[in-house]
Motif scaffolding. Structure first.
Motif, PDB file in Angstrom:
ATOM      1  N   GLY A 196      35.608  34.537  34.913  1.00 46.69           N
ATOM      2  CA  GLY A 196      35.594  33.971  36.258  1.00 46.69           C
ATOM      3  C   GLY A 196      34.321  34.306  37.013  1.00 46.69           C
ATOM      4  O   GLY A 196      33.706  33.440  37.644  1.00 46.69           O
ATOM      5  N   VAL A 197      33.899  35.568  36.952  1.00 39.34           N
ATOM      6  CA  VAL A 197      32.670  35.990  37.633  1.00 39.34           C
ATOM      7  C   VAL A 197      31.450  35.352  36.975  1.00 39.34           C
ATOM      8  O   VAL A 197      30.548  34.838  37.652  1.00 39.34           O
ATOM      9  N   ASP A 198      31.418  35.366  35.654  1.00 35.54           N
ATOM     10  CA  ASP A 198      30.280  34.824  34.904  1.00 35.54           C
ATOM     11  C   ASP A 198      30.048  33.348  35.225  1.00 35.54           C
ATOM     12  O   ASP A 198      28.924  32.929  35.527  1.00 35.54           O
ATOM     13  N   ALA A 199      31.101  32.543  35.168  1.00 34.98           N
ATOM     14  CA  ALA A 199      30.952  31.106  35.436  1.00 34.98           C
ATOM     15  C   ALA A 199      30.520  30.856  36.872  1.00 34.98           C
ATOM     16  O   ALA A 199      29.728  29.941  37.142  1.00 34.98           O
ATOM     17  N   ALA A 200      31.040  31.667  37.804  1.00 28.96           N
ATOM     18  CA  ALA A 200      30.646  31.497  39.205  1.00 28.96           C
ATOM     19  C   ALA A 200      29.142  31.746  39.383  1.00 28.96           C
ATOM     20  O   ALA A 200      28.481  31.064  40.181  1.00 28.96           O
ATOM     21  N   LEU A 201      28.577  32.692  38.639  1.00 29.35           N
ATOM     22  CA  LEU A 201      27.138  32.959  38.731  1.00 29.35           C
ATOM     23  C   LEU A 201      26.323  31.794  38.160  1.00 29.35           C
ATOM     24  O   LEU A 201      25.277  31.432  38.707  1.00 29.35           O
TER      25      LEU A 201
END
Length: 440
Positions: free
Chosen positions: A132-137
């Motif tokens: 979730g964090v990775d894709a948001a970045l």
């Protein structure tokens, strides 16, 4: 020049050299500043978790990363539909404190750091949270550069992404009718199956209606026989051109799965999925030695050691992983590159409990990779589409890119809040006809 003068001169040179070295900027900092082209560093200021449940079984977990640039944020999918609250806790209590204050373009460093942080790697809950964090970045990077995420991975190698439709019916003539309908709509690939008591019970369970349901009607032998009969019927009635897919879900003993693959070889399926469970993965070596039936596996994989031997030994034809379960975009783009060298094609797991944000992530992995196999279809309800504007569309049997910056999708948080979780997730499980617990 006497000795004292020489030492004085050398001392001065040393001082000047140290001073000059102190002024040399860090190479990483220099490179990052060059990439930013004069833009100031953008910081992560907050991480939010949005939980929303639609279509009964979805339990979407969406991560929203906010930045120091007002109004600029990114979205990522961290959905683990069975245990969504566990993933939400991972994001809120562990990843959020770790990433706040970091530069948003330090994607690789953040991914590696977060992956190692729990000490024990390869956990599905930690992987989903990281996804979730990775894709948001990646979403933020694309928005900031006014480019779709796939452009960072080399750009498109195809205009559209082919998808397969899923057909499940009780009677064979119904399967035939549904296939003909899908072919008329432009589809070239269909996943076929005969609905049984076990299938119906699994669907009910997945919708949260009966956690821990005991399935008492599934019998591997009759199931294999009816599946072989179904393939024979479809090939006889429709012919060899339609690409056929079938999912076993690891529900049969390995030796029976091997016999099934050999029997289906003559019908040339596009692939047969999950003949064996992860713990029985070495059976794929025996299958490859026995027949040429194309096989796919991977939706239960969470660690590289589960898929890498299968790929390196060319025992499988398609790696069918659940993108968020293995850590998200940053991991999967590397997996895809590895698989390309072994002619193993990628086919992401994409049923209804993958959120529209997750589908957008899958799509941005679809377009730039050479070794794409096929994309799984799911048609979202109008309710879901209203909450997630920009959801990728399927037309004519293919997924269409909207080519917007970032992942190209958004979420209406006020609308999403109208659909809170009604259950904390759900349990999977079933039983054979004699009461034995059924895998997976």
């Amino acid at each position: 020049m006497n000795r004292r003068q020489a030492l004085t001169l050398l001392g001065g040179c040393s001082t000047a050299l140290v001073s000059a070295m102190a002024r040399v900027p860090d190479p990483l900092q220099t490179a990052q500043e060059a990439v930013r082209r004069g833009l100031p560093p953008l910081k992560i200021t907050d991480v939010k978790v949005i939980l929303t449940q639609m279509e009964s079984s979805t339990h979407y977990v969406i991560v929203k990363v906010l930045t120091s640039e007002p109004g600029l944020y990114g979205l990522g999918c961290a959905t683990h539909a069975e245990r969504p609250l566990v993933v939400a806790t991972q994001v809120e209590q562990y990843l959020k404190p770790m990433v706040i204050g970091r530069n948003v373009d330090e994607i690789e460093d953040i991914w590696q750091t977060a992956n190692l942080a729990p000490y024990w790697r390869g956990g599905v809950d930690a992987n989903n949270a990281l996804s979730g964090v990775d894709a948001a970045l990646w979403d933020i990077m694309g928005k900031r550069a006014s480019m779709p995420v796939y452009a960072f991975f080399g750009g498109k190698v195809r205009k559209i992404v082919p998808v397969y439709a899923t057909i499940e019916s009780v009677e064979l003539p119904e399967v035939e009718d549904e296939i003909r309908k899908k072919l008329s709509e432009g589809y070239r690939h269909v996943k076929i199956g005969l609905t049984s008591g076990a299938t119906a019970a699994q669907k009910s369970q997945a919708q949260g209606k009966g956690p821990g349901l005991a399935l008492t009607s599934f019998d591997p032998g009759p199931y294999v026989n009816s599946t072989i009969k179904m393939f024979d019927y479809v090939r006889t009635k429709i012919g060899p051109d339609v690409e056929l897919i079938h999912t076993v879900h690891g529900r049969v003993p390995p030796s029976l799965g091997l016999a099934m693959a050999k029997a289906l070889e003559q019908y040339r399926p596009f692939f047969v999925e999950d003949l064996f469970n992860p713990e029985d993965a070495l059976w794929y070596q025996h299958l490859r030695e026995e027949c040429a039936t194309a096989v796919a596996t991977g939706q239960l994989f969470v660690d590289r050691n589960e898929w890498l031997p299968l790929v390196a030994n060319r025992w499988i034809d398609f790696l069918r992983i659940h993108v968020s379960a293995v850590g998200g975009i940053n991991m999967v783009r590397k997996m895809s590159a590895c698989c390309e060298f072994f002619n193993v094609r990628m086919s992401w797991h994409g049923p209804g409990f993958v959120s529209p944000v997750g589908v957008a992530m899958n799509m941005h992995l679809d377009f730039p990779i050479f070794n794409l196999g096929i994309h799984e279809e799911h048609i979202y309800s109008d309710q879901v589409l209203e909450v997630f504007p920009g959801t990728p569309e399927i037309k004519g049997g293919a997924l269409q890119a909207n080519d917007r910056p970032g992942l190209g999708i958004d979420i209406d948080e006020k609308l999403a809040a109208k659909y809170p979780f009604t259950t904390p997730g759900f349990n999977r499980g079933g039983r054979l006809w004699d009461g034995t617990p059924l895998r997976p």
